[in-house]
Scaffold this active site. Structure first.
Site, PDB file in Angstrom:
ATOM      1  N   LYS A 282       0.838  -1.197   0.000  1.00 55.70           N
ATOM      2  CA  LYS A 282       0.000   0.000   0.000  1.00 55.70           C
ATOM      3  C   LYS A 282       0.874   1.248   0.000  1.00 55.70           C
ATOM      4  CE  LYS A 282      -3.950  -1.878   2.572  1.00 55.70           C
ATOM      5  NZ  LYS A 282      -4.965  -1.717   1.513  1.00 55.70           N
ATOM      6  N   ARG A 356     -10.163 -11.665   2.072  1.00 58.63           N
ATOM      7  CA  ARG A 356     -10.994 -12.739   1.522  1.00 58.63           C
ATOM      8  C   ARG A 356     -10.279 -14.085   1.606  1.00 58.63           C
ATOM      9  NH1 ARG A 356     -11.228  -9.542  -4.073  1.00 58.63           N
ATOM     10  NH2 ARG A 356     -10.939  -7.834  -2.601  1.00 58.63           N
TER      11      ARG A 356
HETATM   12  N1  BES Z   1      -8.097  -3.833   4.334  1.00 59.51           N
HETATM   13  C1  BES Z   1      -8.258  -3.475   2.984  1.00 59.51           C
HETATM   14  C2  BES Z   1      -9.556  -2.746   2.712  1.00 59.51           C
HETATM   15  C3  BES Z   1      -9.706  -1.404   3.360  1.00 59.51           C
HETATM   16  C4  BES Z   1      -9.449  -0.252   2.657  1.00 59.51           C
HETATM   17  C5  BES Z   1     -10.144  -1.295   4.661  1.00 59.51           C
HETATM   18  C6  BES Z   1      -9.611   0.975   3.240  1.00 59.51           C
HETATM   19  C7  BES Z   1     -10.313  -0.065   5.251  1.00 59.51           C
HETATM   20  C8  BES Z   1     -10.050   1.072   4.530  1.00 59.51           C
HETATM   21  C9  BES Z   1      -8.234  -4.719   2.102  1.00 59.51           C
HETATM   22  O1  BES Z   1      -7.440  -5.749   2.563  1.00 59.51           O
HETATM   23  C10 BES Z   1      -7.680  -4.282   0.791  1.00 59.51           C
HETATM   24  O2  BES Z   1      -6.546  -3.913   0.747  1.00 59.51           O
HETATM   25  N2  BES Z   1      -8.506  -4.321  -0.244  1.00 59.51           N
HETATM   26  C11 BES Z   1      -8.098  -3.907  -1.542  1.00 59.51           C
HETATM   27  C12 BES Z   1      -8.594  -4.916  -2.536  1.00 59.51           C
HETATM   28  C13 BES Z   1      -7.985  -4.776  -3.900  1.00 59.51           C
HETATM   29  C14 BES Z   1      -6.525  -5.160  -3.845  1.00 59.51           C
HETATM   30  C15 BES Z   1      -8.727  -5.665  -4.866  1.00 59.51           C
HETATM   31  C16 BES Z   1      -8.676  -2.525  -1.809  1.00 59.51           C
HETATM   32  O3  BES Z   1      -9.799  -2.264  -1.382  1.00 59.51           O
HETATM   33  O4  BES Z   1      -7.990  -1.703  -2.393  1.00 59.51           O
HETATM   34 MN    MN Z   2      -5.413  -5.533   1.968  1.00 52.03          MN
END
Ligand code: BES
Ligand code: MN
Ligand code: ZN
Length: 502
Positions: A282, A356
């Protein structure tokens, strides 16, 4: 903070601050009628002209959460009379009562008040009493645990009394107690979410689950890495392998003394104690917030704490897969193919879609341990905030009747959820050339592909998935609630179990 109930006439109520709710004037009020009650105590309003004076001065209109303070007014033994806006009287519900109570606590604690009494006129309305107790306890919570200011404790409310001029004391006491149990459980959830990720690792989350379970006599079983390897939880373990903090799967079980039927509700919560994204890392900006990626897990622990005390007629087991999504020399790579507990193979195209993966194995595990209905809560996708903003959790299902029951429960509990689609057509978003499933879809409908992925592991059991990524944390506080973790989903979970019809 203590919460209490008192049934007594308004002039007898002793408190640093006595709060009465005053409503907006009804638009079409016929002269002389009392329709659209002026305050939560009409007698009090009638006996002095203070309310009219406040209104005509323009200082107070009755708008929701608006406040004015009067010192030692006539006919009241409390030192202060705090007038708080209730909005339109016909729209006043437990939702507003919860927020009124929270607003009172949050604004008065800075002013040296230690004891508050809130007068509710609708005597005998147990739901309002429950909501007011909840609001006061939720309002008293702060995110400042790690601030060392020694004067912090001087600014807190010691006692919050819900007062009514009439009503059946024992019924109201039970209603108050229910609110206390639920709000304290929700505050436990917020405490856990608020912990920084260096202090709250998967092992520490296990300790929290164990200690809560021991306090309430709930069975708490924990699978460690070795046990999960033996079972073949390749999806969960793949996420965990990049961290030196080992993963766990927690199961907290509540069984009713007298079971009223065969249903067994599984609550499943995503417990990523920190989400760096892994190799699909990230951006630095805002990454610190990824400590709340275990808000689903914390909601399950909070809900089990309340369930253990309120004792619904249905068996409830909380399942919590907990890992840290980190990057080391052993971290999972994009392109890796893992075999999940179900036997399905997954091509990991993005290591940041880790929630997931851990939930897949937890859902299979819940299914194999007798779940007849499953509800999961997960901070799963950023996309849910794009779709719904910060006010509604996204709710997905493979079984409309279960979702309908969930929606009714969440409405009754004063939480908001919005149904999202999960139709057959979306399945085509999840195609892998090399394994049974990829862990991501394309650019569009990100929350839906994530939900569809989970459905592959929840089926055929009736299941509801809650995406709480945009509701589990608020960046700006509200008059009734601190900024930070909200503890969302706890109240809906508890209400669903309590209202269960076999
Ligand atoms: N934990 C994140 C989702 C999230 C984002 C929670 C912002 C709280 C605030 C999750 O694990 C994630 O990173 N999801 C990705 C999925 C993508 C890689 C398909 C996302 O939402 O960007
Ligand atoms: Mn994630
Ligand atoms: Zn995550």
């Amino acid at each position: 903070m203590q919460v209490k109930i008192e049934v007594s006439p308004v002039e007898k109520i002793a408190a640093d601050a006595l709060a009465v709710i005053c409503f907006e004037k009804a638009e079409s009020q016929t002269p002389g009628s009392t329709a659209g009650a002026a305050t939560s105590d009409p007698a009090l309003a009638a006996q002095s002209g203070w309310l009219e004076e406040l209104r005509s001065s323009g200082e107070f209109t009755g708008k929701l959460y608006e406040m004015a303070t009067l010192y030692r007014p006539e006919g009241v033994s409390a030192r202060r009379l705090v007038v708080i806006g209730g909005g339109k009287p016909e729209r006043f519900s437990p939702v507003e009562a919860r927020r009124v109570a929270g607003t009172l606590v949050r604004s008065l604690k800075c002013k040296g008040v230690r004891g508050i009494a809130l007068l509710l006129d609708q005597a005998g309305n147990a739901d309002l009493v429950t909501a007011a107790a909840e609001g006061a306890i939720l309002g008293s919570w702060e995110a400042d645990k790690y601030k060392t200011d020694p004067k912090k404790n001087d600014k807190q409310i010691d006692a919050f009394t819900v007062a009514t001029p009439a009503g059946e004391l024992e019924t109201l006491r039970l209603a108050l107690e229910k609110g206390r149990v639920i709000a304290e459980a929700q505050n436990l959830t917020r405490d856990l979410v608020n912990e920084p990720p260096n202090r709250l690792t998967p092992a520490v989350l296990v300790e929290a689950a164990k200690s809560m379970s021991a306090d309430l006599g709930l069975k708490c079983e924990v699978l460690d890495q070795e046990a999960m390897e033996q079972l073949g939880m390749g999806a969960l373990l793949g996420v965990a392998q990049g961290s030196s903090n080992p993963p766990f799967l927690i199961a907290i079980q509540y069984l009713p003394a007298v079971s009223s039927g065969p249903a067994h509700l599984a609550l499943v919560g995503k417990g990523v104690t920190f989400d760096t994204g892994g190799i699909s890392i990230k951006p630095a900006d805002g990454m610190e917030k990824m400590k709340y990626d275990m808000a689903g897990a914390a909601a399950v622990i909070g809900a089990m704490k309340a369930v253990g005390q309120l004792k619904p007629g249905i068996a409830v087991t909380g399942y919590i897969p907990t890992v840290e999504n980190m990057v080391n020399g052993n971290a999972q790579r994009p392109g890796d193919i893992v075999t999940s507990l179900s036997g399905k193979t997954i091509e990991v195209l993005n290591t940041d879609a880790e929630g997931r993966l851990i939930l897949a194995d937890a859902l299979t595990y819940a299914n194999r341990h007798g779940a007849t209905h499953i509800v999961d809560a997960a901070t799963l996708t950023g996309a849910i905030g794009i779709a719904l903003g910060h006010h509604n959790m996204g709710a997905f299902t493979n079984n409309q009747p279960l979702l309908d029951s969930f929606m009714a429960a969440s409405r009754a509990a004063g939480e908001k959820a919005w149904q999202m689609p999960l139709e057959e057509e979306y399945k085509e978003y999840l195609k892998s050339a090399y394994a049974d499933l990829p862990n991501i879809g394309g650019r569009h409908g990100g929350s839906i592909t994530a939900a569809w992925f989970l459905k592959e592991f929840a089926d055929p059991t009736p299941w509801v998935h809650l995406d709480i990524a945009s509701t589990a944390w608020i960046d700006d506080g509200k008059p009734w609630l601190s900024k930070g973790p909200t503890g969302v989903a706890v109240r809906s979970f508890v209400q669903l179990a309590m209202d269960w019809k076999q």
